[in-house]
Design an enzyme around this catalytic site. Structure first.
Site, PDB file in Angstrom:
ATOM      1  N   ASP A  86      97.858  57.164  46.169  1.00  0.00           N
ATOM      2  CA  ASP A  86      97.075  58.069  46.749  1.00  0.00           C
ATOM      3  C   ASP A  86      95.539  58.339  46.188  1.00  0.00           C
ATOM      4  O   ASP A  86      95.376  58.470  44.826  1.00  0.00           O
ATOM      5  CB  ASP A  86      97.970  59.517  46.628  1.00  0.00           C
ATOM      6  CG  ASP A  86      97.241  60.822  47.254  1.00  0.00           C
ATOM      7  OD1 ASP A  86      98.247  61.410  47.583  1.00  0.00           O
ATOM      8  OD2 ASP A  86      96.042  60.598  47.510  1.00  0.00           O
ATOM      9  N   ASP A 103      94.425  58.780  53.212  1.00  0.00           N
ATOM     10  CA  ASP A 103      94.348  57.911  51.829  1.00  0.00           C
ATOM     11  C   ASP A 103      95.824  57.688  51.048  1.00  0.00           C
ATOM     12  O   ASP A 103      95.704  57.735  49.875  1.00  0.00           O
ATOM     13  CB  ASP A 103      93.502  59.013  51.025  1.00  0.00           C
ATOM     14  CG  ASP A 103      94.207  59.877  50.512  1.00  0.00           C
ATOM     15  OD1 ASP A 103      95.133  60.622  51.152  1.00  0.00           O
ATOM     16  OD2 ASP A 103      93.835  60.535  49.354  1.00  0.00           O
ATOM     17  N   GLU A 104      96.704  57.626  51.611  1.00  0.00           N
ATOM     18  CA  GLU A 104      98.011  57.395  50.798  1.00  0.00           C
ATOM     19  C   GLU A 104      98.709  56.564  51.626  1.00  0.00           C
ATOM     20  O   GLU A 104      98.870  56.099  52.933  1.00  0.00           O
ATOM     21  CB  GLU A 104      98.916  58.633  50.489  1.00  0.00           C
ATOM     22  CG  GLU A 104      99.203  59.574  51.637  1.00  0.00           C
ATOM     23  CD  GLU A 104      99.849  60.768  51.354  1.00  0.00           C
ATOM     24  OE1 GLU A 104     100.819  60.723  50.758  1.00  0.00           O
ATOM     25  OE2 GLU A 104      99.543  61.965  51.845  1.00  0.00           O
TER      26      GLU A 104
HETATM   27  P1  TTP Z   1      94.564  64.701  49.920  1.00  0.00           P
HETATM   28  O1  TTP Z   1      95.334  63.238  49.252  1.00  0.00           O
HETATM   29  O2  TTP Z   1      95.788  65.560  50.011  1.00  0.00           O
HETATM   30  O3  TTP Z   1      93.765  65.186  48.691  1.00  0.00           O
HETATM   31  P2  TTP Z   1      92.514  64.347  48.234  1.00  0.00           P
HETATM   32  O4  TTP Z   1      92.495  62.722  48.124  1.00  0.00           O
HETATM   33  O5  TTP Z   1      91.088  64.897  48.297  1.00  0.00           O
HETATM   34  O6  TTP Z   1      92.854  64.787  46.472  1.00  0.00           O
HETATM   35  P3  TTP Z   1      93.864  64.462  45.477  1.00  0.00           P
HETATM   36  O7  TTP Z   1      93.524  63.734  44.487  1.00  0.00           O
HETATM   37  O8  TTP Z   1      94.759  65.653  45.268  1.00  0.00           O
HETATM   38  O9  TTP Z   1      94.741  63.306  46.375  1.00  0.00           O
HETATM   39  O10 TTP Z   1      93.952  64.403  51.294  1.00  0.00           O
HETATM   40  C1  TTP Z   1      93.129  63.168  51.505  1.00  0.00           C
HETATM   41  C2  TTP Z   1      92.032  63.544  52.169  1.00  0.00           C
HETATM   42  O11 TTP Z   1      92.154  64.209  53.348  1.00  0.00           O
HETATM   43  C3  TTP Z   1      91.086  64.600  51.789  1.00  0.00           C
HETATM   44  O12 TTP Z   1      89.919  63.897  50.584  1.00  0.00           O
HETATM   45  C4  TTP Z   1      90.231  65.272  52.484  1.00  0.00           C
HETATM   46  C5  TTP Z   1      91.321  65.462  53.707  1.00  0.00           C
HETATM   47  N1  TTP Z   1      91.874  66.839  53.559  1.00  0.00           N
HETATM   48  C6  TTP Z   1      91.402  67.540  54.585  1.00  0.00           C
HETATM   49  O13 TTP Z   1      90.234  67.428  55.195  1.00  0.00           O
HETATM   50  N2  TTP Z   1      91.896  68.979  54.318  1.00  0.00           N
HETATM   51  C7  TTP Z   1      93.144  69.159  53.953  1.00  0.00           C
HETATM   52  O14 TTP Z   1      93.468  70.378  53.777  1.00  0.00           O
HETATM   53  C8  TTP Z   1      93.614  68.337  52.963  1.00  0.00           C
HETATM   54  C9  TTP Z   1      94.739  68.749  52.060  1.00  0.00           C
HETATM   55  C10 TTP Z   1      93.045  67.160  52.747  1.00  0.00           C
HETATM   56 MG    MG Z   2      94.343  61.896  47.832  1.00  0.00          MG
END
Ligand code: TTP
Ligand code: MG
Length: 367
Positions: free
Chosen positions: A20, A118-119
């Site tokens: 992720d 992103d995962e």
């Molecule tokens: P995530 O992987 O949930 O979050 P992240 O990568 O920003 O942070 P983390 O280090 O905790 O993994 O989500 C991936 C992308 O999806 C995030 O960068 C932006 C988008 N996203 C939104 O637009 N709205 C949201 O509510 C969430 C959770 C994510």
């Molecule tokens: Mg992420």
């Protein structure tokens, strides 16, 4: 076989990785503008100096120290840290980086499943024989993503998808957590039940009202009691709490259907001409199916008459197949109700409900 050895066999099934990206959108923005490194960066709607509407998409870890997080109203984020760098969402940019990151991850995988922008889950090939080798492999993956795309990610390694997923979120950012099968329950038990994917706020509240807040309590709860509140989901919840997840890592088919259309040089009501065209289209659909190693279950016929009125009919068959004659025969059957009406302008054949050949269907659906 005693129940305990059954559990251990299930836990040892496959070494599974979950990767992720860290604060994905924000990390990409920082990569594009290195001068933002180390600053609180918030990606989302325009705060308009305070009263802006809309929400935070994500923010850098520096911004998280102020209590800012995804889905928070942007006005609240502004109140928490007015000096943060607020940037609009540039989805095109992130989609490009996402595609490249996924390509890198896929290169490390024997089986691969992207689950969001992103995962992804990946199962390495047989050369990774144990969890020590898996840890080194995960470091290589992290290095490769950093080197090629200039962003960090966190990786969880475990005996199944559930544990890999929870592990990747355990020590963000730039984390690497390896959970061996024998440690799975020890790892899960102290966590709040909400850490289990599928257990949202509502379910967690219900569980709390039953006195079940931590995974350990859920794992040891009487399944009968649980099923009174959660019905069929009870068993699955209890299995997950015990670190058992039988979900396969498998490619989600991005291709949903394959279809071909043809417009007649002149509108026609000649059944021979129409059937011949269908046969040619079926051949083309069939060759694409073979090339992509797909099986299908549903055939769709499209008919457009000279007055441009358009109809579709579909038929689902009881078996998975890629048989040319099934496509052709089914399309011709579906055609029969349209013959003898107006002249045809166009016909089309499609197949849908696709899956890859040789891929077993998982018996237990994702939670
Ligand atoms: P995530 O992987 O949930 O979050 P992240 O990568 O920003 O942070 P983390 O280090 O905790 O993994 O989500 C991936 C992308 O999806 C995030 O960068 C932006 C988008 N996203 C939104 O637009 N709205 C949201 O509510 C969430 C959770 C994510
Ligand atoms: Mg992420």
């Amino acid at each position: 076989m005693p129940a305990s050895s059954l559990k251990i066999n299930a836990l040892e099934r496959r070494i599974t990785f979950h990767a992720d990206m860290d604060s994905f959108f924000a990390s990409v923005e920082v990569r594009e503008r290195p001068e933002l490194k180390g600053l609180p960066v918030v990606v989302g709607s325009d705060p308009k100096g305070g009263p802006g509407r809309g929400v935070v998409s994500t923010c850098s870890y520096e911004a998280r120290k102020y209590g800012i997080h995804s889905a928070m109203p942007i006005s609240q984020a502004y109140r928490l840290c007015p000096d943060a760098v607020f940037l609009p969402v540039n989805m095109k940019l992130y989609a490009g980086v996402s595609a490249k990151v996924m390509e890198i991850l896929r290169g490390f995988a024997d089986r691969f499943q992207q689950v969001s922008v992103d995962e992804a889950y990946l199962v390495p090939g047989p050369e990774i024989r144990n969890f020590e080798e898996a840890a080194l492999y995960a470091l290589r993956i992290k290095d490769e993503v950093q080197e090629q795309e200039g962003i960090t990610c966190s990786i969880g390694v475990g005996p199944n998808k559930l544990i890999a997923k929870i592990a990747s979120g355990f020590q963000k950012p730039d984390g690497l957590i390896v959970v061996r099968p024998e440690d799975a329950r020890k790892f899960l038990f102290p966590l709040p039940v909400s850490k289990i994917p599928g257990i949202g706020e509502k379910t967690a509240d219900k569980l709390k009202s039953m006195g079940l807040s931590r995974v350990e309590e859920l794992a040891n709860c009487d399944v009968q009691l649980l099923s009174e509140k959660f019905g069929k989901m009870a068993l699955r919840m209890k299995q997950l709490a015990n670190g058992l997840d039988f979900g396969e890592v498998r490619e989600k088919e991005s291709v949903k259907s394959i279809s071909r259309h043809g417009t007649f040089a002149e509108d026609t009501s000649d059944p021979v001409k129409i059937t011949e065209s269908l046969s040619m289209l079926a051949e083309s659909v069939h060759s694409s199916l073979l090339k992509n190693r797909f099986l299908f279950k549903t055939v769709i016929l499209t008919v457009r008459f000279e007055d441009f009125s358009t109809y579709t009919r579909s038929k689902t068959i009881p078996i998975w197949t890629s048989d040319f004659f099934v496509i052709k025969r089914t399309a011709i059957q579906l055609l029969s109700e349209f013959l003898g009406r107006q002249k045809f302008r166009l016909v089309g054949i499609g197949v849908t409900k696709l899956r890859k050949r040789g891929e077993k269907q998982s018996l237990i659906t994702d939670f």
